[in-house]
Design a protein around this motif. Structure first.
Motif, PDB file in Angstrom:
ATOM      1  N   LEU A  24      22.290 -38.773 -15.657  1.00  0.00           N
ATOM      2  CA  LEU A  24      23.333 -38.094 -14.884  1.00  0.00           C
ATOM      3  C   LEU A  24      24.694 -38.520 -15.419  1.00  0.00           C
ATOM      4  O   LEU A  24      24.916 -39.697 -15.692  1.00  0.00           O
ATOM      5  N   SER A  25      25.578 -37.546 -15.563  1.00  0.00           N
ATOM      6  CA  SER A  25      26.925 -37.844 -16.052  1.00  0.00           C
ATOM      7  C   SER A  25      27.942 -37.418 -15.023  1.00  0.00           C
ATOM      8  O   SER A  25      27.902 -36.291 -14.536  1.00  0.00           O
ATOM      9  N   ALA A  26      28.853 -38.322 -14.695  1.00  0.00           N
ATOM     10  CA  ALA A  26      29.921 -37.981 -13.764  1.00  0.00           C
ATOM     11  C   ALA A  26      31.120 -37.463 -14.546  1.00  0.00           C
ATOM     12  O   ALA A  26      31.221 -37.648 -15.749  1.00  0.00           O
ATOM     13  N   GLU A  27      32.030 -36.814 -13.818  1.00  0.00           N
ATOM     14  CA  GLU A  27      33.189 -36.219 -14.494  1.00  0.00           C
ATOM     15  C   GLU A  27      34.040 -37.257 -15.192  1.00  0.00           C
ATOM     16  O   GLU A  27      34.693 -36.977 -16.188  1.00  0.00           O
ATOM     17  N   ASP A  28      34.009 -38.497 -14.676  1.00  0.00           N
ATOM     18  CA  ASP A  28      34.842 -39.526 -15.311  1.00  0.00           C
ATOM     19  C   ASP A  28      34.150 -40.161 -16.508  1.00  0.00           C
ATOM     20  O   ASP A  28      34.636 -41.146 -17.066  1.00  0.00           O
ATOM     21  N   GLY A  29      32.999 -39.628 -16.872  1.00  0.00           N
ATOM     22  CA  GLY A  29      32.311 -40.149 -18.057  1.00  0.00           C
ATOM     23  C   GLY A  29      31.239 -41.173 -17.744  1.00  0.00           C
ATOM     24  O   GLY A  29      30.472 -41.575 -18.609  1.00  0.00           O
ATOM     25  N   TYR A  30      31.180 -41.609 -16.489  1.00  0.00           N
ATOM     26  CA  TYR A  30      30.163 -42.603 -16.122  1.00  0.00           C
ATOM     27  C   TYR A  30      28.778 -41.966 -16.220  1.00  0.00           C
ATOM     28  O   TYR A  30      28.576 -40.848 -15.796  1.00  0.00           O
ATOM     29  N   GLN A  31      27.830 -42.706 -16.771  1.00  0.00           N
ATOM     30  CA  GLN A  31      26.479 -42.195 -16.900  1.00  0.00           C
ATOM     31  C   GLN A  31      25.471 -43.156 -16.283  1.00  0.00           C
ATOM     32  O   GLN A  31      25.648 -44.382 -16.346  1.00  0.00           O
ATOM     33  N   ALA A  32      24.458 -42.612 -15.687  1.00  0.00           N
ATOM     34  CA  ALA A  32      23.361 -43.424 -15.173  1.00  0.00           C
ATOM     35  C   ALA A  32      22.063 -42.783 -15.645  1.00  0.00           C
ATOM     36  O   ALA A  32      21.948 -41.558 -15.714  1.00  0.00           O
ATOM     37  N   GLN A  33      21.098 -43.611 -15.982  1.00  0.00           N
ATOM     38  CA  GLN A  33      19.847 -43.107 -16.533  1.00  0.00           C
ATOM     39  C   GLN A  33      18.670 -43.836 -15.918  1.00  0.00           C
ATOM     40  O   GLN A  33      18.713 -45.050 -15.715  1.00  0.00           O
ATOM     41  N   ARG A  34      17.640 -43.079 -15.582  1.00  0.00           N
ATOM     42  CA  ARG A  34      16.409 -43.697 -15.067  1.00  0.00           C
ATOM     43  C   ARG A  34      15.200 -42.971 -15.644  1.00  0.00           C
ATOM     44  O   ARG A  34      15.280 -41.791 -15.972  1.00  0.00           O
ATOM     45  N   SER A  35      14.087 -43.687 -15.696  1.00  0.00           N
ATOM     46  CA  SER A  35      12.842 -43.089 -16.178  1.00  0.00           C
ATOM     47  C   SER A  35      12.018 -42.584 -15.002  1.00  0.00           C
ATOM     48  O   SER A  35      11.927 -43.257 -13.967  1.00  0.00           O
ATOM     49  N   TYR A  36      11.407 -41.421 -15.173  1.00  0.00           N
ATOM     50  CA  TYR A  36      10.514 -40.874 -14.154  1.00  0.00           C
ATOM     51  C   TYR A  36       9.238 -40.381 -14.822  1.00  0.00           C
ATOM     52  O   TYR A  36       9.292 -39.630 -15.806  1.00  0.00           O
ATOM     53  N   SER A  37       8.119 -40.802 -14.273  1.00  0.00           N
ATOM     54  CA  SER A  37       6.843 -40.358 -14.825  1.00  0.00           C
ATOM     55  C   SER A  37       6.650 -38.873 -14.560  1.00  0.00           C
ATOM     56  O   SER A  37       7.037 -38.354 -13.513  1.00  0.00           O
ATOM     57  N   ILE A  38       6.047 -38.199 -15.507  1.00  0.00           N
ATOM     58  CA  ILE A  38       5.732 -36.781 -15.354  1.00  0.00           C
ATOM     59  C   ILE A  38       4.502 -36.660 -14.467  1.00  0.00           C
ATOM     60  O   ILE A  38       3.467 -37.265 -14.743  1.00  0.00           O
TER      61      ILE A  38
END
Lengths: 223, 101
Positions: A24-38
């Motif tokens: 996920l990317s926020a407008e201010d450039g901050y990013q967060a990432q997580r893994s999710y099993s299919i």
């Protein structure tokens, strides 16, 4: 928990057990990432993820509370080659899932069903209560149809008349549920770190070959 | 981990948790890569690494003896990879193309 179905252009296909990384990317450039099993089988048309909402989760809160039909999500994958099962791998197969750890195991069970595999498949699923058992009806249908032997254990509360186990997994339960060592089962254990450690250790102590035990730790979560 | 105050919270994840990062760094599926620990000679697939993640970077340790096998630190878009803890690391090239099947 929320199940999300995604249309992914040029999706290359995946193997049961793999995951995707969602960013996920926020407008201010901050990013967060997580893994999710299919959660979906490779044979299914669309990609399905089942996300557990964590109160302090940067990505899960958005995916569960905010995501709407038509929204776009950035993802990377499919990822993983170690914690996967293809029907050609044979069995018998023992799936041991704790909480949201059941998600990749569901993909394996769906793949087993979609391919008409005659490999013996068994699932031991640990959840805090009946309300927190994900895919319950689906697993029960698979069991009724003879595709899957499913055993449940509830760790915090169980309804009156409950016929399954009523405690955290332990060596005694695993011995009762697992195939005898000479059957050389393939074992997939997924869930909170502590859960996985207990299961893997107990299975090795029972004599199962560590090389045939695959583990995926999701990190600590509420007991 | 021995001596940890909170064994569950401090318990490491495994190589699956960094599979995406490893794929990006090595341009291929790495959780099935087989590494041998230089300290104790134990062999294992990277999916079994004891993985510790912090703001500074990622450390993968030998699950048998705790020795540091791999360290990944990313600074300003550059990822530095220290593999000195491995005596050897093998991965079949076929796995790398299978990811895009």
């Amino acid at each position: 928990m929320r199940t999300i179905v995604l249309d992914v252009p040029n999706w290359p296909g995946h193997r049961a057990g793999q995951h995707v990384d969602v960013r996920l990317s926020a407008e201010d450039g901050y990013q967060a990432q997580r893994s999710y099993s299919i959660a979906s089988a490779p044979e299914e048309e669309r990609l399905m993820l089942t996300v557990e909402r964590l109160d302090d989760g940067e990505v899960s809160v958005y995916l569960v509370d905010e995501l709407r039909l038509g929204d776009e999500v950035e993802l990377r994958g499919p990822i993983g080659g170690y914690f996967v099962w293809d029907q050609a791998d044979g069995g018998p197969v023992l799936l041991i899932g704790g909480g949201s750890g059941v998600v990749p195991l569901r993909a394996i069970a769906r793949h087993h069903e979609a391919t008409g595999s005659d490999v013996s498949l068994r699932l031991l699923y640990s959840a805090r209560s009946v309300a927190e058992v994900i895919y319950r009806e689906e697993f029960e249908q698979m069991a009724a149809a003879g595709h899957l032997d499913v055993r449940f254990t509830l760790t915090r509360e169980s309804p009156p008349g409950w016929l399954g186990y009523r405690r955290r997994i332990d060596a005694e339960m695993l011995e009762a549920v697992s195939w005898p060592v000479p059957e050389h089962p393939l074992v997939y254990v997924c869930g909170p770190t502590g859960f996985v450690e207990v299961a893997a250790e107990a299975l090795v102590q029972l004599g199962h070959d560590p090389a045939r035990i695959r583990t995926e730790r999701f990190g600590p979560s509420g007991g | 981990m021995r001596g940890a105050e909170n064994p569950v919270r401090d318990a490491p994840l495994d190589g699956n948790a960094i599979a995406g990062t490893l794929f990006a760094v090595f341009s291929g599926e790495m959780t099935t890569a087989r590494g041998v620990c230089a300290a104790c000679q134990a062999g294992a697939q990277l999916g079994e690494l004891a993985v510790y993640m912090s703001a500074v970077g990622i450390v993968g340790r030998c699950r048998s003896c705790g020795a540091e096998l791999v360290v990944l630190v990313s600074v300003r878009g550059v990822t530095c990879v220290d593999l000195r803890g491995f005596a050897s690391l093998e991965f079949p090239l076929a796995e790398q193309t299978a990811a895009s099947d």
